[in-house]
Design a protein around this motif. Structure first.
Motif, short mmCIF file in Angstrom:
data_model
loop_
_atom_site.label_atom_id
_atom_site.label_comp_id
_atom_site.label_asym_id
_atom_site.label_seq_id
_atom_site.Cartn_x
_atom_site.Cartn_y
_atom_site.Cartn_z
N GLY A 48 0.81 -1.22 0.00
CA GLY A 48 0.00 0.00 0.00
C GLY A 48 0.84 1.26 0.00
O GLY A 48 0.72 2.11 -0.90
N PRO A 49 1.73 1.45 1.00
CA PRO A 49 2.60 2.63 1.00
C PRO A 49 3.49 2.73 -0.24
O PRO A 49 3.70 3.82 -0.77
CB PRO A 49 3.44 2.43 2.27
N PHE A 50 4.01 1.59 -0.69
CA PHE A 50 4.89 1.63 -1.87
C PHE A 50 4.12 2.11 -3.09
O PHE A 50 4.65 2.90 -3.90
CB PHE A 50 5.49 0.25 -2.12
N SER A 51 2.89 1.65 -3.26
CA SER A 51 2.05 2.12 -4.37
C SER A 51 1.81 3.62 -4.27
O SER A 51 1.85 4.34 -5.28
CB SER A 51 0.72 1.37 -4.39
N SER A 52 1.56 4.11 -3.05
CA SER A 52 1.35 5.56 -2.86
C SER A 52 2.59 6.35 -3.25
O SER A 52 2.49 7.42 -3.87
CB SER A 52 1.00 5.84 -1.39
N ILE A 53 3.77 5.83 -2.89
CA ILE A 53 5.02 6.51 -3.24
C ILE A 53 5.21 6.54 -4.74
O ILE A 53 5.61 7.56 -5.32
CB ILE A 53 6.21 5.82 -2.54
N VAL A 54 4.93 5.41 -5.40
CA VAL A 54 5.08 5.34 -6.86
C VAL A 54 4.15 6.36 -7.53
O VAL A 54 4.55 7.08 -8.45
CB VAL A 54 4.79 3.91 -7.37
N VAL A 55 2.90 6.44 -7.07
CA VAL A 55 1.94 7.41 -7.63
C VAL A 55 2.43 8.84 -7.41
O VAL A 55 2.38 9.68 -8.33
CB VAL A 55 0.54 7.21 -6.99
N SER A 56 2.93 9.13 -6.20
CA SER A 56 3.44 10.48 -5.90
C SER A 56 4.56 10.86 -6.85
O SER A 56 4.58 11.96 -7.42
CB SER A 56 3.94 10.55 -4.45
N TYR A 57 5.50 9.95 -7.04
CA TYR A 57 6.66 10.28 -7.88
C TYR A 57 6.32 10.28 -9.37
O TYR A 57 7.02 10.92 -10.16
CB TYR A 57 7.83 9.35 -7.57
N MET A 58 5.29 9.58 -9.77
CA MET A 58 4.83 9.71 -11.16
C MET A 58 4.30 11.13 -11.40
O MET A 58 4.60 11.75 -12.43
CB MET A 58 3.75 8.67 -11.45
N HIS A 59 3.52 11.65 -10.45
CA HIS A 59 3.04 13.03 -10.57
C HIS A 59 4.20 14.02 -10.53
O HIS A 59 4.22 15.01 -11.27
CB HIS A 59 2.05 13.34 -9.44
N ILE A 60 5.17 13.76 -9.64
CA ILE A 60 6.34 14.64 -9.53
C ILE A 60 7.12 14.64 -10.84
O ILE A 60 7.54 15.69 -11.33
CB ILE A 60 7.24 14.18 -8.36
#
Length: 695
Positions: free
Chosen positions: A208-220
Motif C-alpha cells: 500500500g505505501p509503496f504504491s502511494s510513493i510510486v503514484v506520488s513520484y509519477m506526478h512529480i
C-alpha cells in the motif's frame, strides 16, 4: 492439549552459527556500524534542532525518520552483539515479545513516514503556490502522529494474537532477534490466524505505501518534465533524490524478503535481509541525506564554522607573534596587513566560497608555521610558497560528450532507450527467477545477483549522464561525485567476482556432477555471493579513503560523463602516485586474477566436455556455459582494452567510450544474452506468459 505441557520462560537466540573467530570479527564490525548509526542519525537530529533554516516540513519528517532509525537499531543490535560474545545467553519470554512488538512498531512507522515524506515533495513540486497552506505545521504534526499511532496499533494486533499462544518448546529461535515468524514456529498450537495477520499486515504496510510513493513520484516526474528551465529541473530532481535512495533501500530489501524466491534455506536468507534492515539501512540513511542534500551539508558547515569562531574568540592567538617565532621565509610579513576581521579591503561580509577559501588558507598557514595566524598577508604568502593560490573545490563540471546540441538530443533519446531496456531486461530476469521455482538453483541465484549489479551499475552513472545531455549547467557537487566514484568501483569489483563465482558453479556442475548438490549447497552459495559484495565494497572503500586525503584545488572540469576515478585524481593538487599504484594493483588483482580463474575453470570444463561420448551431451554442456562465456567476454574484453591496450592520442575520449560500454551496453546486453541463449530462461518466460494468458 493432551500431554505434559510446560510454559517456556526464556528463549535461546541461535543468531549466526559461525566459528568463534568469525563471530569476534562480526562483533567488531557490527559494533562499528552501530556506532556510525547512532552518530549519523544523532548528527542529523542535532543539525535540524540547532539550525533554524532546517525548520521546514521536509526536515521535520526527516527528524522523525532519524528517531525511528535509532530506535530500530537499538531494539535489535545490542542483543545481537551480546549473543556474538555469549551465544548461549538466553532472553526472557517477556523480553522476546517486547522486542518483537517494538520491531513491528518501528518497521510499520518507517513505512508510513516514507509515504508522508513522498507526499511532502509532491506538494512542493506539483502545488508550490499552495505548499505553505497545505503543509502547515498542524498537518505535519497530524501526519507524523498518525504514522506513529498506526505503527503502534498494527503491532498491538500482532502482539494480542501472539500472547494467547502456548509455548511449550523448543526454546531455540533460529534468528539473531525475536522476529515474529521465527517466534511463531515455537508455538505448540495452530498459528494459521497469526500467519494470515502477518501476511495482511505486510500487504497493508508494504504494498500500500509503496504504491502511494510510486503514484506520488509519477506526478512529480510529470511536473518536473513540464519545467522549462534546466536548472529548475535539476533542483527539483535533487530535492527528491535523497528520499528516493532511502525508499529504494528500505522497500528493495523488504520486497526481496517477502516477495523474492525462497532459496534452499529461507530462514538463513531472511536473517541477512533483516540484518540489512536493522543495521545497514539505519546507518546508510543519514549518509544519503548528508551526502546528497546540499542544505544538510551547508548546515553542517555553518555549525563547524560557528564552533571554530567561538573557539577562536575564547582562545585568541597570533597577537604575540614575532618574527623570531617564524621560519626565515615568513619573517617580515606578520604586520603587513591588519587582522582579517578588521581589513577594510576585504570587508566584514564574505561569500561562502570566500569563507571556505580563507578558512582553509589559515589552516594551511597553521600547517606551514605550526601556529594559528589570523593574518591575510601571511596566509597568502604561506600559500604562495606552498605552490599557488589553493582553494577547496565544492563542485565540478562533467564535460561529457562535447558534440553538437542536436546530436546531444539524439544521444539523450538513444541512451534513454538503452537505459530503459537495461532496467526492463534485468527486471524480467529477476522476476522470472523469483516466480519460477525451476530456476531456484545456484546458477540462477548468482545470475540474480548479476542482474542486481547491472541495474545498480547503470543507475549509478546513466541518470546523471542523461541530465547533462539536456542541461547547460553540468555541475555535480564534490560529495556526490566522490560517492559516484565509490559506487562505480564497488559494482565493477562485484561484477568481476560474481563472474568468477558463476564460472566455478559451471565447473562443479560439469566436472563433478555427482558432488554438485553437496559442494554448491545454499550455505556455500550465500557465502560466495556475500563475500563478493563485502570484499568489493571494502576494496572500493580503500580507494575512497585514499582519495579523501587529497586536497582538491582545481581545475574544476572532469573530461568524462561521470566521476571516473582517474579523471577525479587529475583535479588533485598533490602527489597522486600512491593512488595510481593502488589502482594498478587493484586492476591486476581484481581483473587479471579473476580472469585467470575463469580461464582455468573453462579449460577444465573444456577437457571434461571433450571426454563426453554423446554428441547430445556435449551440445548440452556447451549450451550451459555459452551464455556465461559471452558475458565474460564482453566484460573482461572491454576491461582489458581499457586498462591494458596502448593509449591512443586521445586516451580520455577512448576511455569515455569504453566506460559507456561498461555502464550502459554491458548491463543491457547481459539479460538479452541470458534470455536468447538460455533454454531454461526462455522456457520460464513462456510458462509465465502462458500462466498470465490463462488467468
Amino acid at each position: 492439549m493432551g500431554g505434559n505441557q510446560t510454559s517456556v520462560t526464556e528463549f535461546i537466540l541461535l543468531g549466526f552459527p559461525l566459528s568463534p573467530g568469525i563471530q569476534m570479527v562480526l562483533f567488531g564490525l557490527f559494533s562499528l556500524f552501530f556506532v556510525f548509526t547512532l552518530l549519523g542519525n544523532g548528527v542529523i537530529l542535532g543539525l535540524i534542532s540547532l539550525d533554524s533554516r532546517l525548520h521546514t516540513p521536509m526536515y521535520y519528517f526527516l527528524s522523525h525518520l532519524a528517531i525511528v532509525d535509532i530506535a530500530y537499531a537499538c531494539n535489535t543490535v545490542p542483543q545481537m552483539l551480546v549473543n556474538l560474545l555469549k551465544p548461549d545467553k538466553p532472553i526472557s519470554f517477556a523480553g522476546c515479545l517486547t522486542q518483537t512488538f517494538l520491531f513491528l512498531t518501528f518497521a510499520h512507522t518507517e513505512c508510513l513516514l516514507l509515504v508522508v515524506m513522498s507526499y511532502d515533495p509532491y506538494v512542493a513540486i506539483c502545488h508550490p503556490l499552495r505548499y505553505s497552506a497545505i503543509m502547515s505545521w498542524r498537518v505535519c504534526i497530524t501526519l507524523t502522529l498518525t504514522s506513529w499511532i498506526l505503527g503502534v496499533l498494527l503491532a498491538v494486533v500482532h502482539l494480542v494474537l501472539l500472547i494467547p499462544l502456548p509455548f511449550c518448546g523448543p526454546r531455540n529461535v533460529n534468528h539473531f532477534f525475536c522476529e515474529i515468524i521465527a517466534v511463531l514456529k515455537l508455538a505448540c498450537a495452530d498459528t494459521h490466524i497469526n500467519e494470515i495477520a502477518v501476511l495482511a499486515g505486510a500487504v497493508s504496510v508494504l504494498l500500500g505505501p509503496f504504491s502511494s510513493i510510486v503514484v506520488s513520484y509519477m506526478h512529480i516526474l510529470c511536473a518536473i518534465l513540464k519545467i522549462q528551465s534546466g536548472e529548475g529541473r535539476q533542483k527539483a530532481f535533487s530535492t527528491c533524490s535523497s528520499h528516493l535512495c532511502v525508499v529504494g533501500l528500505f522497500y528493495g530489501t523488504a520486497i526481496i524478503m517477502y516477495v523474492g524466491p525462497r532459496y534452499g534455506n529461507p530462514q538463513e536468507q531472511k536473517k541477512y535481509l533483516l540484518l540489512f534492515h536493522s543495521l545497514f539501512n539505519p546507518m546508510l540513511n543519514p549518509l544519503i541525506y548528508s551526502l546528497r542534500n546540499k542544505e544538510v551539508k551547508t548546515a553542517l558547515k555553518r555549525m563547524l564554522e560557528k564552533e571554530r569562531k567561538e573557539e577562536s574568540a575564547n582562545h585568541p592567538v597570533g597577537s604575540d607573534l614575532t618574527d623570531e617565532k617564524l621560519p626565515k621565509n615568513f619573517r617580515g610579513h606578520v604586520a603587513q596587513v591588519p587582522p582579517l576581521t578588521n581589513n577594510p579591503e576585504v570587508g566584514e561580509e564574505y561569500s561562502d566560497s570566500q569563507r571556505v577559501s580563507l578558512r582553509l588558507s589559515d589552516a594551511e598557514v597553521t600547517q606551514c608555521v605550526g601556529l594559528q595566524i589570523p593574518n591575510m598577508s601571511l596566509s597568502t604568502y604561506c600559500l604562495t610558497s606552498m605552490g599557488g593560490n589553493q582553494t577547496w573545490i565544492t563542485e565540478v563540471t562533467l564535460l561529457g560528450f562535447q558534440v553538437d546540441p542536436a546530436l546531444e538530443l539524439f544521444l539523450f533519446g538513444l541512451f534513454c532507450l538503452f537505459y530503459t531496456l537495461t532496467l526492463l531486461g534485468n527486471g524480467v530476469i529477476l522476476g522470472l527467477i523469483c516466480l519460477d521455482s525451476r530456476l531456484h538453483t545456484p546458477m540462477y541465484f548468482f545470475l540474480s545477483h548479476l542482474a542486481i549489479v547491472d541495474i545498480s551499475y547503470a543507475s549509478n552513472n546513466v541518470p546523471k549522464m542523461l541530465a547533462n545531455l539536456v542541461n547547460l549547467k553540468r555541475t555535480i557537487s564534490f560529495a556526490p561525485c566522490i560517492m559516484q566514484t565509490f559506487l562505480y568501483l564497488a559494482f565493477a569489483h562485484i561484477e568481476c567476482l560474481i563472474l568468477v563465482v558463476m564460472s566455478y558453479d559451471r565447473f562443479v556442475a560439469i566436472c563433478h556432477p555427482l558432488h554438485y548438490t553437496v559442494i554448491m549447497n545454499w550455505k556455500i552459495c550465500m557465502v560466495l555471493a556475500g563475500t563478493s559484495w563485502v570484499f568489493s565494497f571494502l576494496l572500493a572503500l580503500v580507494h575512497l579513503i585514499l582519495i579523501l586525503r587529497l586536497p582538491f584545488c582545481g581545475p574544476h572540469e572532469i573530461n568524462h560523463f561521470f566521476c571516473e576515478i582517474l579523471s577525479v585524481l587529475k583535479l588533485a593538487c598533490a602527489d597522486t602516485r600512491l593512488n595510481q599504484v593502488v589502482i594498478f594493483a587493484a586492476c591486476v588483482f581484481i581483473l587479471l586474477g579473476p580472469l585467470c580463474l575463469v580461464l582455468v575453470s573453462y579449460s577444465r570444463i573444456l577437457f571434461t566436455i571433450l571426454r563426453i561420448q554423446s554428441g547430445e551431451g556435449r551440445r548440452k554442456a556447451f549450451s550451459t556455459c555459452s551464455s556465461h562465456l559471452c558475458v565474460v567476454g564482453l566484460f573482461f574484453g572491454s576491461a582489458i582494452v581499457m586498462y591494458m591496450a596502448p593509449k591512443s592520442r586521445h586516451p580520455e575520449e577512448q576511455q569515455k567510450i569504453l566506460s559507456l560500454f561498461y555502464s550502459l551496453f554491458n548491463p543491457m546486453l547481459n539479460p538479452l544474452i541470458y534470455s536468447l541463449r538460455n533454454a531454461e530462461v526462455k522456457g520460464a518466460l513462456r510458462r509465465v506468459l502462458y500462466k498470465w494468458r490463462h488467468m
